[in-house]
Design an enzyme around this catalytic site. Sequence first.
Site, PDB file in Angstrom:
ATOM      1  N   ASP A  24       0.863  -1.166   0.000  1.00 58.02           N
ATOM      2  CA  ASP A  24       0.000   0.000   0.000  1.00 58.02           C
ATOM      3  C   ASP A  24       0.910   1.229   0.000  1.00 58.02           C
ATOM      4  O   ASP A  24       2.084   1.135   0.376  1.00 58.02           O
ATOM      5  CB  ASP A  24      -0.887  -0.035   1.250  1.00 58.02           C
ATOM      6  CG  ASP A  24      -1.685   1.233   1.403  1.00 58.02           C
ATOM      7  OD1 ASP A  24      -2.302   1.676   0.425  1.00 58.02           O
ATOM      8  OD2 ASP A  24      -1.673   1.804   2.524  1.00 58.02           O
ATOM      9  N   ASP A  29      -0.050   5.054   0.974  1.00 61.79           N
ATOM     10  CA  ASP A  29      -0.188   6.051   2.044  1.00 61.79           C
ATOM     11  C   ASP A  29      -0.136   5.377   3.422  1.00 61.79           C
ATOM     12  O   ASP A  29      -0.905   4.464   3.711  1.00 61.79           O
ATOM     13  CB  ASP A  29      -1.500   6.816   1.884  1.00 61.79           C
ATOM     14  CG  ASP A  29      -1.538   7.621   0.589  1.00 61.79           C
ATOM     15  OD1 ASP A  29      -0.460   8.025   0.111  1.00 61.79           O
ATOM     16  OD2 ASP A  29      -2.641   7.839   0.052  1.00 61.79           O
TER      17      ASP A  29
END
Length: 190
Positions: A6, A8
């Site tokens: 991922d 952020d």
Amino acid sequence: MLIILDRDGVINRYHGEYICSVEEWLPIASSIEAIARLTRAGHQVAVATNQSGIARGFYDHLILNAMHAQLERLVESLGGRVDCIVYCPHHPDEDCRCRKPRTGLLEDIRDRLGLSDLHDAIMVGDSRKDLEAGLSAGCKAAALVRTGNGRRTEKELQTAPLGQVTVWRNLAAFVDDLLDEDDDGPSVTR
Ligand SMILES: [Mg+2]
Ligand SMILES: [Zn+2]
């Protein structure tokens, strides 16, 4: 091995607000270094990120691509590489196939890297939807980092567990352990 990240809260700082410009995209230095170490050791790294800020009109594809070019530049400056970056630009209401916890982004990564499945992949995220997407897509493991949303997610997982999830201080700690196992065989303690 393929490591799917991922973005952020894993690669860059994230405090709950949308990141709308390259200036606001602030990398976690140890994560950039960790990505470079992974790929220098022969692993592949891909990024799968929900970016509904595009559908919401907060930023556009060009700005997002500029953030990702910055990520690639930083990793490459340390002798590493990002093999593939995919994102979901849709609003949650659009009910698309790609927004995590759905598996479309991970399937796109699989196809772009020419893999038949994700059985030798690990998904790393700071939110439950990352881990769910990874496990649903057939990754062999899911790893939660405590950066970004991670501490909140860790608490949620205590009340509603989710398969096999390991928990790490940050991406660098996960990578330290992974590369240590490469050298020495599986570690006995975590
Ligand atoms: Mg995140
Ligand atoms: Zn989507």
